[in-house]
Design a protein around this motif. Structure first.
Motif, mmCIF file in Angstrom:
data_model
loop_
_atom_site.group_PDB
_atom_site.id
_atom_site.type_symbol
_atom_site.label_atom_id
_atom_site.label_comp_id
_atom_site.label_asym_id
_atom_site.label_seq_id
_atom_site.Cartn_x
_atom_site.Cartn_y
_atom_site.Cartn_z
ATOM 1 N N GLN A 265 65.027 40.483 68.849
ATOM 2 C CA GLN A 265 64.702 40.443 70.278
ATOM 3 C C GLN A 265 63.696 41.537 70.607
ATOM 4 O O GLN A 265 63.888 42.702 70.245
ATOM 5 C CB GLN A 265 65.974 40.640 71.107
ATOM 6 N N TRP A 266 62.620 41.162 71.296
ATOM 7 C CA TRP A 266 61.618 42.123 71.734
ATOM 8 C C TRP A 266 62.160 42.872 72.946
ATOM 9 O O TRP A 266 62.656 42.267 73.896
ATOM 10 C CB TRP A 266 60.311 41.421 72.090
ATOM 11 N N MET A 267 62.100 44.185 72.893
ATOM 12 C CA MET A 267 62.563 45.049 73.972
ATOM 13 C C MET A 267 61.314 45.644 74.629
ATOM 14 O O MET A 267 60.790 46.660 74.172
ATOM 15 C CB MET A 267 63.472 46.160 73.427
ATOM 16 N N PRO A 268 60.789 44.995 75.665
ATOM 17 C CA PRO A 268 59.487 45.402 76.214
ATOM 18 C C PRO A 268 59.441 46.842 76.725
ATOM 19 O O PRO A 268 58.419 47.507 76.586
ATOM 20 C CB PRO A 268 59.223 44.410 77.339
ATOM 21 N N THR A 269 60.521 47.338 77.298
ATOM 22 C CA THR A 269 60.487 48.717 77.804
ATOM 23 C C THR A 269 60.615 49.740 76.678
ATOM 24 O O THR A 269 60.286 50.906 76.863
ATOM 25 C CB THR A 269 61.595 48.970 78.856
ATOM 26 N N GLY B 90 57.707 36.733 48.496
ATOM 27 C CA GLY B 90 57.154 35.468 48.963
ATOM 28 C C GLY B 90 58.120 34.596 49.738
ATOM 29 O O GLY B 90 57.739 33.512 50.182
ATOM 30 N N SER B 91 59.363 35.038 49.927
ATOM 31 C CA SER B 91 60.349 34.191 50.605
ATOM 32 C C SER B 91 60.396 34.402 52.120
ATOM 33 O O SER B 91 60.993 33.597 52.825
ATOM 34 C CB SER B 91 61.747 34.440 50.026
ATOM 35 N N ARG B 92 59.789 35.460 52.619
ATOM 36 C CA ARG B 92 59.922 35.785 54.042
ATOM 37 C C ARG B 92 58.950 34.969 54.898
ATOM 38 O O ARG B 92 57.777 34.860 54.604
ATOM 39 C CB ARG B 92 59.648 37.271 54.270
ATOM 40 N N THR B 93 59.515 34.403 55.974
ATOM 41 C CA THR B 93 58.734 33.731 57.008
ATOM 42 C C THR B 93 59.140 34.335 58.343
ATOM 43 O O THR B 93 60.337 34.488 58.610
ATOM 44 C CB THR B 93 59.033 32.218 57.032
ATOM 45 N N ILE B 94 58.157 34.681 59.163
ATOM 46 C CA ILE B 94 58.425 35.245 60.480
ATOM 47 C C ILE B 94 57.696 34.401 61.507
ATOM 48 O O ILE B 94 56.495 34.143 61.372
ATOM 49 C CB ILE B 94 57.978 36.719 60.570
ATOM 50 N N ARG B 95 58.458 33.945 62.501
ATOM 51 C CA ARG B 95 57.894 33.089 63.549
ATOM 52 C C ARG B 95 58.165 33.711 64.913
ATOM 53 O O ARG B 95 59.312 34.063 65.205
ATOM 54 C CB ARG B 95 58.552 31.721 63.521
ATOM 55 N N PRO B 96 57.146 33.795 65.762
ATOM 56 C CA PRO B 96 57.415 34.252 67.131
ATOM 57 C C PRO B 96 58.230 33.212 67.881
ATOM 58 O O PRO B 96 58.098 32.012 67.632
ATOM 59 C CB PRO B 96 56.027 34.420 67.751
ATOM 60 N N MET B 97 59.088 33.669 68.758
ATOM 61 C CA MET B 97 59.893 32.798 69.612
ATOM 62 C C MET B 97 59.457 33.084 71.051
ATOM 63 O O MET B 97 60.128 33.832 71.778
ATOM 64 C CB MET B 97 61.383 33.074 69.413
ATOM 65 N N GLY B 98 58.300 32.525 71.400
ATOM 66 C CA GLY B 98 57.707 32.827 72.703
ATOM 67 C C GLY B 98 57.418 34.311 72.780
ATOM 68 O O GLY B 98 57.018 34.919 71.793
ATOM 69 N N ASP B 99 57.635 34.889 73.947
ATOM 70 C CA ASP B 99 57.477 36.340 74.074
ATOM 71 C C ASP B 99 58.837 37.030 74.098
ATOM 72 O O ASP B 99 58.950 38.212 74.397
ATOM 73 C CB ASP B 99 56.660 36.704 75.310
ATOM 74 N N TRP B 100 59.906 36.299 73.727
ATOM 75 C CA TRP B 100 61.259 36.838 73.715
ATOM 76 C C TRP B 100 61.563 37.611 72.439
ATOM 77 O O TRP B 100 62.272 38.597 72.444
ATOM 78 C CB TRP B 100 62.283 35.709 73.880
ATOM 79 N N GLY B 101 61.051 37.123 71.305
ATOM 80 C CA GLY B 101 61.364 37.759 70.043
ATOM 81 C C GLY B 101 60.817 36.982 68.866
ATOM 82 O O GLY B 101 59.807 36.291 68.989
ATOM 83 N N ALA B 102 61.488 37.103 67.731
ATOM 84 C CA ALA B 102 60.995 36.470 66.512
ATOM 85 C C ALA B 102 62.167 36.050 65.633
ATOM 86 O O ALA B 102 63.248 36.641 65.687
ATOM 87 C CB ALA B 102 60.094 37.434 65.750
ATOM 88 N N LEU B 103 61.910 35.037 64.819
ATOM 89 C CA LEU B 103 62.871 34.551 63.840
ATOM 90 C C LEU B 103 62.347 34.912 62.461
ATOM 91 O O LEU B 103 61.202 34.601 62.121
ATOM 92 C CB LEU B 103 63.031 33.028 63.953
ATOM 93 N N GLU B 104 63.176 35.584 61.689
ATOM 94 C CA GLU B 104 62.840 35.949 60.311
ATOM 95 C C GLU B 104 63.762 35.167 59.385
ATOM 96 O O GLU B 104 64.976 35.140 59.594
ATOM 97 C CB GLU B 104 63.051 37.450 60.107
ATOM 98 N N GLU B 105 63.182 34.541 58.360
ATOM 99 C CA GLU B 105 63.949 33.833 57.343
ATOM 100 C C GLU B 105 63.500 34.350 55.980
ATOM 101 O O GLU B 105 62.303 34.543 55.764
ATOM 102 C CB GLU B 105 63.682 32.334 57.391
ATOM 103 N N ALA B 106 64.457 34.562 55.071
ATOM 104 C CA ALA B 106 64.100 35.048 53.735
ATOM 105 C C ALA B 106 65.270 34.865 52.785
ATOM 106 O O ALA B 106 66.381 34.511 53.191
ATOM 107 C CB ALA B 106 63.682 36.515 53.798
ATOM 108 N N SER B 107 65.008 35.153 51.544
ATOM 109 C CA SER B 107 66.031 35.178 50.497
ATOM 110 C C SER B 107 66.090 36.582 49.921
ATOM 111 O O SER B 107 65.087 37.296 49.891
ATOM 112 C CB SER B 107 65.671 34.209 49.362
ATOM 113 N N HIS B 108 67.278 36.951 49.474
ATOM 114 C CA HIS B 108 67.409 38.236 48.804
ATOM 115 C C HIS B 108 68.445 38.147 47.695
ATOM 116 O O HIS B 108 69.243 37.209 47.642
ATOM 117 C CB HIS B 108 67.720 39.381 49.768
#
Length: 172
Positions: free
Chosen positions: A149-153, A106-124
């Motif tokens: 980082q999203w690698m489109p190719t 339940g600690s993970r949050t994933i947010r898109p960062m435009g179409d460039w990539g995503a930010l993941e936050e969590a605890s472990h």
């Protein structure tokens, strides 16, 4: 357009990799979660430095609350893991050492960062194998943020930066 120009344009069109759109919603969450699992399995339970280059950008870096800039690039991380895994192997300085990491449910949050990539936050939390007692002992915990980082190719994400913080002792 000449026949040669048309032939060249057709050849380029068939050899150039198509750029894939970054996944959204559940597909985004699923891909990041799968990469997170692969990353931590390679570093902890699997001790498999060969899995890292596929997951990281060449300029990957890790900033750690205890060590500052702990890893300056992908090559340094792979080399560090090669040394650690060799030390765990039979005959190594740390032969038989085993550890594992567990995501706090339940600690993970994933947010898109435009179409460039995503930010993941969590605890472990972290465990080490206690061979004398034949059990896993919890030895600490932390929070982290990963910038994927999203690698489109390539139609996939690669980890470009990690922030690892709030490291502390295991709960009593």
């Amino acid at each position: 357009m000449s026949v040669t120009a048309l032939t060249l344009a057709a050849a380029l069109a068939t050899t150039a990799p198509a750029a894939a759109a970054m996944p959204q919603g559940e597909a985004l969450t699923r891909q990041i979660a799968e990469n997170d699992t692969r990353l931590f399995r390679a570093v902890f339970e699997g001790c498999d430095p060969r899995a890292l280059p596929d997951l990281l950008t060449p300029g990957y870096r890790m900033i750690h609350d205890k060590d500052g800039l702990a890893i300056a690039d992908r090559a340094a991380f792979v080399a560090s893991m090669e040394r650690q895994c060799a030390a765990r192997a039979p005959g190594g300085d740390n032969a038989g050492y085993r550890n594992r990491r567990q995501l706090v449910p339940g600690s993970r949050t994933i947010r898109p960062m435009g179409d460039w990539g995503a930010l993941e936050e969590a605890s472990h939390i972290f465990f080490e194998w206690n061979a004398k007692e034949s059990r896993w002992d919890m030895v600490g915990g932390a929070r982290y943020m990963h910038v994927w980082q999203w690698m489109p190719t390539e139609a996939r994400f690669r980890l470009s930066e990690s922030l690892s913080y709030d490291h502390g002792a295991a709960a009593p």
